[in-house]
Scaffold this active site. Structure first.
Site, short mmCIF file in Angstrom:
data_model
loop_
_atom_site.label_atom_id
_atom_site.label_comp_id
_atom_site.label_asym_id
_atom_site.label_seq_id
_atom_site.Cartn_x
_atom_site.Cartn_y
_atom_site.Cartn_z
N SER A 137 0.80 -1.22 -0.06
CA SER A 137 0.10 -0.05 -0.11
C SER A 137 0.94 1.25 -0.02
O SER A 137 2.12 0.91 0.29
CB SER A 137 -0.91 -0.01 1.31
OG SER A 137 -1.67 1.33 1.21
N TYR A 151 -1.99 -0.65 10.58
CA TYR A 151 -2.08 -1.15 9.30
C TYR A 151 -0.92 -0.68 8.57
O TYR A 151 -0.35 -1.64 7.63
CB TYR A 151 -3.46 -0.45 8.67
CG TYR A 151 -3.54 -0.82 7.28
CD1 TYR A 151 -4.15 -1.95 6.46
CD2 TYR A 151 -3.45 0.36 6.13
CE1 TYR A 151 -3.85 -2.17 5.11
CE2 TYR A 151 -3.50 0.00 4.96
CZ TYR A 151 -3.93 -0.96 4.53
OH TYR A 151 -3.84 -1.37 3.02
P1 NAI Z 1 -11.54 -6.24 0.05
O1 NAI Z 1 -11.97 -6.34 1.70
O2 NAI Z 1 -12.50 -5.53 -0.83
O3 NAI Z 1 -11.00 -8.00 -0.42
C1 NAI Z 1 -10.29 -8.55 0.25
C2 NAI Z 1 -10.59 -10.21 -0.03
O4 NAI Z 1 -9.66 -10.70 0.67
C3 NAI Z 1 -12.01 -10.55 0.04
O5 NAI Z 1 -12.44 -11.34 -0.76
C4 NAI Z 1 -11.80 -11.45 1.53
O6 NAI Z 1 -12.74 -12.34 1.64
C5 NAI Z 1 -10.41 -11.89 1.41
N1 NAI Z 1 -9.71 -12.03 2.63
C6 NAI Z 1 -9.80 -11.46 3.91
N2 NAI Z 1 -9.07 -12.06 4.69
C7 NAI Z 1 -8.64 -13.35 4.21
C8 NAI Z 1 -7.98 -14.48 5.07
N3 NAI Z 1 -7.83 -14.69 6.23
N4 NAI Z 1 -7.75 -15.30 4.07
C9 NAI Z 1 -8.20 -15.46 2.80
N5 NAI Z 1 -8.67 -14.48 2.24
C10 NAI Z 1 -9.01 -13.29 2.89
O7 NAI Z 1 -9.81 -5.67 0.14
P2 NAI Z 1 -9.16 -4.89 -1.12
O8 NAI Z 1 -9.51 -3.34 -0.92
O9 NAI Z 1 -9.47 -5.40 -2.24
O10 NAI Z 1 -7.80 -4.92 -0.18
C11 NAI Z 1 -6.86 -6.22 -1.04
C12 NAI Z 1 -5.65 -5.73 -0.59
O11 NAI Z 1 -5.20 -4.45 -0.98
C13 NAI Z 1 -5.29 -5.51 1.19
O12 NAI Z 1 -4.02 -6.23 1.01
C14 NAI Z 1 -5.01 -4.36 1.26
O13 NAI Z 1 -4.00 -3.81 2.03
C15 NAI Z 1 -4.32 -3.52 0.04
N6 NAI Z 1 -4.74 -2.32 -0.34
C16 NAI Z 1 -6.07 -1.81 -0.86
C17 NAI Z 1 -6.30 -0.58 -0.91
C18 NAI Z 1 -7.56 -0.12 -1.29
O14 NAI Z 1 -7.87 1.11 -1.68
N7 NAI Z 1 -8.83 -0.96 -1.44
C19 NAI Z 1 -5.16 0.39 -1.05
C20 NAI Z 1 -3.84 -0.13 -0.74
C21 NAI Z 1 -3.77 -1.67 -0.42
#
Ligand code: NAI
Length: 251
Positions: A137, A151
């Site tokens: 991130s 985080y």
């Molecule tokens: P999200 O919450 O929309 O999707 C996350 C996915 O990971 C979901 O499908 C969830 O079921 C799965 N997940 C959660 N815990 C899990 C576990 N213990 N084992 C397996 N799967 C698991 O999140 P998003 O926004 O797509 O974030 C994904 C990655 O991107 C994260 O690492 C986050 O830190 C990073 N990120 C997101 C940003 C954003 O603006 N959305 C910005 C910077 C980084």
């Protein structure tokens, strides 16, 4: 678009959000994509949508992580690409943060990444080929946000891990890189509320939020054969968010 046909890719947290964007782009580039996610319902739906395979996986469970990687190798013959993407971002200010809040964040975002990357590298090493791309991130390594100290620490830790991992495998045909997304419109980000999303649009030079596919394209590049001379590096994908030195720099 880079050609990934004939390659097998594992995407953790691939059911939704950024992981789904990564899975979609890798599948479009020709890879056989294994979507691994804790959520069976959305995971199966995403795998079907992209013509991939679903594996239920809680990345905090090391034994299951190892089993899923073994299954991918058994079913696909190899593992070429790992997108270690699963992560969480609940907020807690330092006034209210508990030890459990801290530990949970580091367990899901950092320790699990170690489980997943280590298992993938073990599968990749004998073939002398592999591409690992970690979703970090901008928050933590570059920027900060109230409520996200735990985080930010987890996302900076991922980059520290990545650099040494890259060195350990640099002479074995395996690269380890990361993407640093800015604000990407996912379910997780939407949960921060409309006011947060509007504030972010206002301070991003493009005045738009990113899409999960924007991250997918950066990952596909780092995952390509052509990116063989890039290791231990990051690509910031944030619409220029980290650039302005003051509000006057925004048009
Ligand atoms: P999200 O919450 O929309 O999707 C996350 C996915 O990971 C979901 O499908 C969830 O079921 C799965 N997940 C959660 N815990 C899990 C576990 N213990 N084992 C397996 N799967 C698991 O999140 P998003 O926004 O797509 O974030 C994904 C990655 O991107 C994260 O690492 C986050 O830190 C990073 N990120 C997101 C940003 C954003 O603006 N959305 C910005 C910077 C980084």
């Amino acid at each position: 678009m880079f050609d990934l046909s004939g390659q097998a890719a594992l995407v953790t947290g691939g059911a939704a959000g950024i992981g789904k964007g990564i899975a979609l782009v890798l599948a479009k580039a020709g890879a056989k994509v294994v979507v691994a996610d804790i959520n069976a319902e959305t995971g199966a739906a995403t795998a079907k949508e992209i013509g991939g395979v679903f594996k239920q996986l809680d990345v905090t469970d090391q034994a299951r992580v190892r089993a899923v990687v073994d299954e991918v190798v058994a079913e696909c013959g190899q593992l070429d690409i790992l997108a270690s993407n699963a992560g969480i971002f609940p907020q807690a200010t330092l006034e209210e943060m508990t030890e459990a809040d801290w530990d949970h964040m580091q367990a899901v975002n950092v320790k699990s990444m170690f489980f997943v990357v280590q298992a993938a590298l073990k599968a990749m090493a004998p073939r002398g080929y592999g591409r690992v791309v970690i979703t970090s991130s901008i928050t933590g390594p570059i920027t900060g946000f109230p409520g996200w100290s735990h985080y930010g620490a987890s996302k900076a830790a991922q980059l520290g891990f990545m650099r040494s991992a890259a060195l350990e495998y640099a002479n074995r045909g395996i690269t380890v890189n990361a993407v640093q997304p800015g604000n990407i419109l996912t379910e997780g980000l939407k949960a921060q509320g409309e006011a947060y999303l509007d504030q972010q649009r206002a301070i991003i030079p493009t005045h738009t939020l990113g899409t999960p596919e924007d991250i997918g394209h950066a990952v596909a590049f780092l995952a390509s054969r052509e990116a063989k001379f890039i290791t231990g590096q990051t690509i910031v994908v944030d619409g220029g968010q980290i650039l302005p030195e003051s509000p006057e720099a925004l048009l």
